[in-house]
Design a protein around this motif. Structure first.
Motif, PDB file in Angstrom:
ATOM      1  N   VAL A   4    -102.145  32.035  68.042  1.00  0.00           N
ATOM      2  CA  VAL A   4    -101.581  31.633  66.759  1.00  0.00           C
ATOM      3  C   VAL A   4    -100.083  31.897  66.833  1.00  0.00           C
ATOM      4  O   VAL A   4     -99.662  32.946  67.310  1.00  0.00           O
ATOM      5  CB  VAL A   4    -102.198  32.440  65.593  1.00  0.00           C
ATOM      6  N   TYR A   5     -99.285  30.941  66.384  1.00  0.00           N
ATOM      7  CA  TYR A   5     -97.841  31.093  66.434  1.00  0.00           C
ATOM      8  C   TYR A   5     -97.207  30.752  65.091  1.00  0.00           C
ATOM      9  O   TYR A   5     -97.830  30.118  64.240  1.00  0.00           O
ATOM     10  CB  TYR A   5     -97.230  30.220  67.538  1.00  0.00           C
ATOM     11  N   ARG A   6     -95.960  31.190  64.949  1.00  0.00           N
ATOM     12  CA  ARG A   6     -95.206  30.886  63.734  1.00  0.00           C
ATOM     13  C   ARG A   6     -93.808  30.448  64.139  1.00  0.00           C
ATOM     14  O   ARG A   6     -93.227  30.978  65.076  1.00  0.00           O
ATOM     15  CB  ARG A   6     -95.245  32.108  62.841  1.00  0.00           C
ATOM     16  N   PRO A  15     -90.418  31.993  57.728  1.00  0.00           N
ATOM     17  CA  PRO A  15     -91.362  31.140  58.451  1.00  0.00           C
ATOM     18  C   PRO A  15     -91.443  29.762  57.778  1.00  0.00           C
ATOM     19  O   PRO A  15     -91.329  29.669  56.558  1.00  0.00           O
ATOM     20  CB  PRO A  15     -92.693  31.866  58.341  1.00  0.00           C
ATOM     21  N   TYR A  17     -93.608  27.208  59.618  1.00  0.00           N
ATOM     22  CA  TYR A  17     -94.778  26.541  60.206  1.00  0.00           C
ATOM     23  C   TYR A  17     -95.665  27.568  60.891  1.00  0.00           C
ATOM     24  O   TYR A  17     -95.167  28.461  61.576  1.00  0.00           O
ATOM     25  CB  TYR A  17     -94.342  25.477  61.219  1.00  0.00           C
ATOM     26  N   ILE A  18     -96.967  27.424  60.717  1.00  0.00           N
ATOM     27  CA  ILE A  18     -97.976  28.229  61.404  1.00  0.00           C
ATOM     28  C   ILE A  18     -98.836  27.271  62.209  1.00  0.00           C
ATOM     29  O   ILE A  18     -99.248  26.214  61.700  1.00  0.00           O
ATOM     30  CB  ILE A  18     -98.878  28.997  60.402  1.00  0.00           C
ATOM     31  N   LEU A  53     -98.077  35.231  67.249  1.00  0.00           N
ATOM     32  CA  LEU A  53     -98.635  36.261  66.378  1.00  0.00           C
ATOM     33  C   LEU A  53     -99.879  36.909  66.976  1.00  0.00           C
ATOM     34  O   LEU A  53    -100.051  38.127  66.893  1.00  0.00           O
ATOM     35  CB  LEU A  53     -98.981  35.668  65.009  1.00  0.00           C
ATOM     36  N   GLU A  66    -105.051  31.191  61.524  1.00  0.00           N
ATOM     37  CA  GLU A  66    -104.136  30.155  61.055  1.00  0.00           C
ATOM     38  C   GLU A  66    -104.351  29.910  59.560  1.00  0.00           C
ATOM     39  O   GLU A  66    -103.384  29.862  58.781  1.00  0.00           O
ATOM     40  CB  GLU A  66    -104.344  28.857  61.835  1.00  0.00           C
ATOM     41  N   PHE A  69    -102.891  32.831  57.454  1.00  0.00           N
ATOM     42  CA  PHE A  69    -101.436  32.851  57.353  1.00  0.00           C
ATOM     43  C   PHE A  69    -100.911  31.708  56.492  1.00  0.00           C
ATOM     44  O   PHE A  69     -99.915  31.868  55.784  1.00  0.00           O
ATOM     45  CB  PHE A  69    -100.783  32.835  58.742  1.00  0.00           C
ATOM     46  N   TYR A  73     -98.492  32.549  53.274  1.00  0.00           N
ATOM     47  CA  TYR A  73     -97.143  32.033  53.060  1.00  0.00           C
ATOM     48  C   TYR A  73     -97.092  30.869  52.067  1.00  0.00           C
ATOM     49  O   TYR A  73     -96.061  30.624  51.464  1.00  0.00           O
ATOM     50  CB  TYR A  73     -96.518  31.580  54.378  1.00  0.00           C
ATOM     51  N   LEU A  83     -94.148  26.977  53.839  1.00  0.00           N
ATOM     52  CA  LEU A  83     -94.594  26.290  55.056  1.00  0.00           C
ATOM     53  C   LEU A  83     -94.625  24.776  54.892  1.00  0.00           C
ATOM     54  O   LEU A  83     -94.963  24.269  53.820  1.00  0.00           O
ATOM     55  CB  LEU A  83     -95.991  26.766  55.464  1.00  0.00           C
ATOM     56  N   ASN A  85     -96.671  23.027  56.807  1.00  0.00           N
ATOM     57  CA  ASN A  85     -98.004  22.612  57.248  1.00  0.00           C
ATOM     58  C   ASN A  85     -98.569  21.656  56.203  1.00  0.00           C
ATOM     59  O   ASN A  85     -98.398  21.861  55.008  1.00  0.00           O
ATOM     60  CB  ASN A  85     -98.937  23.816  57.374  1.00  0.00           C
TER      61      ASN A  85
END
Length: 107
Positions: A4-6, A15, A17-18, A53, A66, A69, A73, A83, A85
């Motif tokens: 999982v990344y941010r 932040p 984007y997740i 993350l 995902e 998070f 956020y 975000l 997303n």
């Protein structure tokens, strides 16, 4: 295994984007193509940082994180967060086989 990344925009230290990925070199986390228009607008205006993350998760665990998070956020399109997303998360395309015809349309 999955991760999982941010993405963090550096002008606001926030932040935006997740995401999740399943490659061992974090290719998806660092990829600039196949992103939505809102992601591209932010990146065109400011620098950003990629933060991993969680790593070494099952795909199911990564999807759950995902989703957590994104709820934490909030999403800009729903006017409840920061975000860009466009989904609630957990809907990645792990293992999807794309036809040559689809690949041609994408390119």
């Amino acid at each position: 295994m999955a991760y999982v990344y941010r993405h963090i925009r550096l002008d606001k230290n926030e932040p935006f984007y997740i995401g999740i990925g399943s490659d061992d070199k974090y290719y998806r986390a660092n990829k600039k193509s196949q992103r939505n228009i809102y992601w591209k607008r932010i990146v065109s205006k400011t620098s950003y940082e990629v933060e991993i993350l969680f790593d070494d998760l099952t795909w199911s665990q990564a999807c759950e994180k995902e989703e957590e998070f994104i709820v934490l956020y909030g999403r800009k399109d729903l006017k409840n967060g920061c975000l860009v997303n466009m989904t609630e998360g957990g809907d990645g395309a792990f293992g999807v086989i794309v036809s040559n015809e689809t690949k041609q349309k994408i390119s």
